[in-house]
Design an enzyme around this catalytic site. Sequence first.
Site, PDB file in Angstrom:
ATOM      1  NE  ARG A  21      -3.730   5.628   0.801  1.00 11.78           N
ATOM      2  CZ  ARG A  21      -3.621   5.339  -0.486  1.00 11.78           C
ATOM      3  NH1 ARG A  21      -3.522   6.300  -1.374  1.00 11.78           N
ATOM      4  NH2 ARG A  21      -3.604   4.075  -0.896  1.00 11.78           N
ATOM      5  CG  ASN A  22      -0.084   4.549   3.649  1.00 12.42           C
ATOM      6  OD1 ASN A  22      -0.764   5.045   4.539  1.00 12.42           O
ATOM      7  ND2 ASN A  22      -0.518   3.576   2.879  1.00 12.42           N
ATOM      8  CG  ASP A  61      -2.039   1.028   1.120  1.00 16.08           C
ATOM      9  OD1 ASP A  61      -2.194   1.629   0.036  1.00 16.08           O
ATOM     10  OD2 ASP A  61      -2.740   1.270   2.116  1.00 16.08           O
ATOM     11  CG  ASP A 119      -0.061   2.924   7.962  1.00 17.23           C
ATOM     12  OD1 ASP A 119       0.285   2.886   9.163  1.00 17.23           O
ATOM     13  OD2 ASP A 119      -1.028   3.581   7.571  1.00 17.23           O
TER      14      ASP A 119
END
Length: 451
Positions: free
Chosen positions: A315-316, A311, A329
């Site tokens: 945003r991570n 992922d 994450d």
Amino acid sequence: MSTKSWVPGTQCIAKCDHAKPKAGELSYHKGDILTIVEAGLGKGVYLAQHNKTEEKGTVSASCLREREAIRVDPSLSLMPWFHGKISGPEAVLKLAPPEDGLFLVRESIRHPGDYVLCVSFQKEVIHYRVIYKDSKLTIDHAQYFYNLIDMIQSYMKEKGAIATTLQKPKQKEGTKSAAEELSKAGWLLDIEKLTLGESIGEGEFGAVFEGEYMGQKVAVKNIKCDVTAQAFLEETAVMTKLQHSNLVRLLGVILHDGLHIVTEFMAKGNLVNFLRSRGRSLINARQLLRFALDVCEGMEYLESRKFVHRDLAARNILVSSDNVAKVSDFGLAQVDPKSTDNAKLPVKWTAPEALKKEQKFTTRSDVWSYGVLLWETFSYGRQPYPKMTLKEVKEKVEKGYRMEAPEDCPPTVYALMRSCWENDPGKRPSFRKLREKLEKEHRSWEPTPGS
């Protein structure tokens, strides 16, 4: 006993107090966590930094033990006292021989959805029905708990509505207590030393708060649901194995009111919001390239450990107070690897082969996502595939469509993006190759005066 050899970055736990250091030595107390900064200062002597005070000094290896990574082990349980669906008579057999305060929790057979707390007291086993009401649990309609972990912790401190405080959990066969394993390895933190501040985000699995732990600013992810908390235990175990300056660092976990995962605090938030809120006038292309390189170095490390992120997206990526970008994450996407629920996949970031039924997630599918992350970075946080629906993205990409270069994006960087989006995963570069090219690019952009 063989002499230890620790590489810089190794986390160690102090086995004793060293409160009166000589000049140049580091002061610490038993249980403190220290990071090795430099090796080879003499036999068994290292330069180390105290994780809390950030002071540096020499330490003797004989006074330290390495902070162990926790094995990812399905038998590791946050609720080793939970026995699932067993009958009352079976519970009585398991709580023999009788011992005051010996206990277990089972699922109620008579009242599906409820639980039963079974406690041994004065040679009897008392069964307390735990009622599930308004998303909370209660025995006496006076005290309510978010989850079983919370309830057990409370009754271990004071007996409240039950005959005796809970003393000793009866472990289910084949389980290991996560609390004990975390504690032994040095990852269990003390709730008393944590001060929670305001909420800085609401994740899919629970709130994230800023806080302070023993004088250090931290971020705290709190997962209240015990089933999710159990799944997150795997993420935590993974994080104990992975230590790199471009990965968000795990400081430890607290088992209280569910699970608290405590990580270093990243003051400038995630990369998307960072870029959107500052824009071109404040961030030059060289800084964008530095972010891209930071992420690439973190991912090269994961690649070397044969770990797939699944992922990777801006945003991570979190940004520290001194503008270092770090991957976060990196265990989350693995929480439910059996789920083949495409609805949950971040389509715009996912490689074509991973969107198919077989869901082939590999380091090379992470490289595809990294190409999208590069696009996000050089477009100052724009949403990829602007104005296209997820269905359109999936269909068009499969037919060979690729995004155009963001405005003012250097051609060399766009060429790297395109190489990440090769349809054949084998033709995509490794993170090592990408880092080498980005470093070369970064060196060639010597800052002009005043930039």
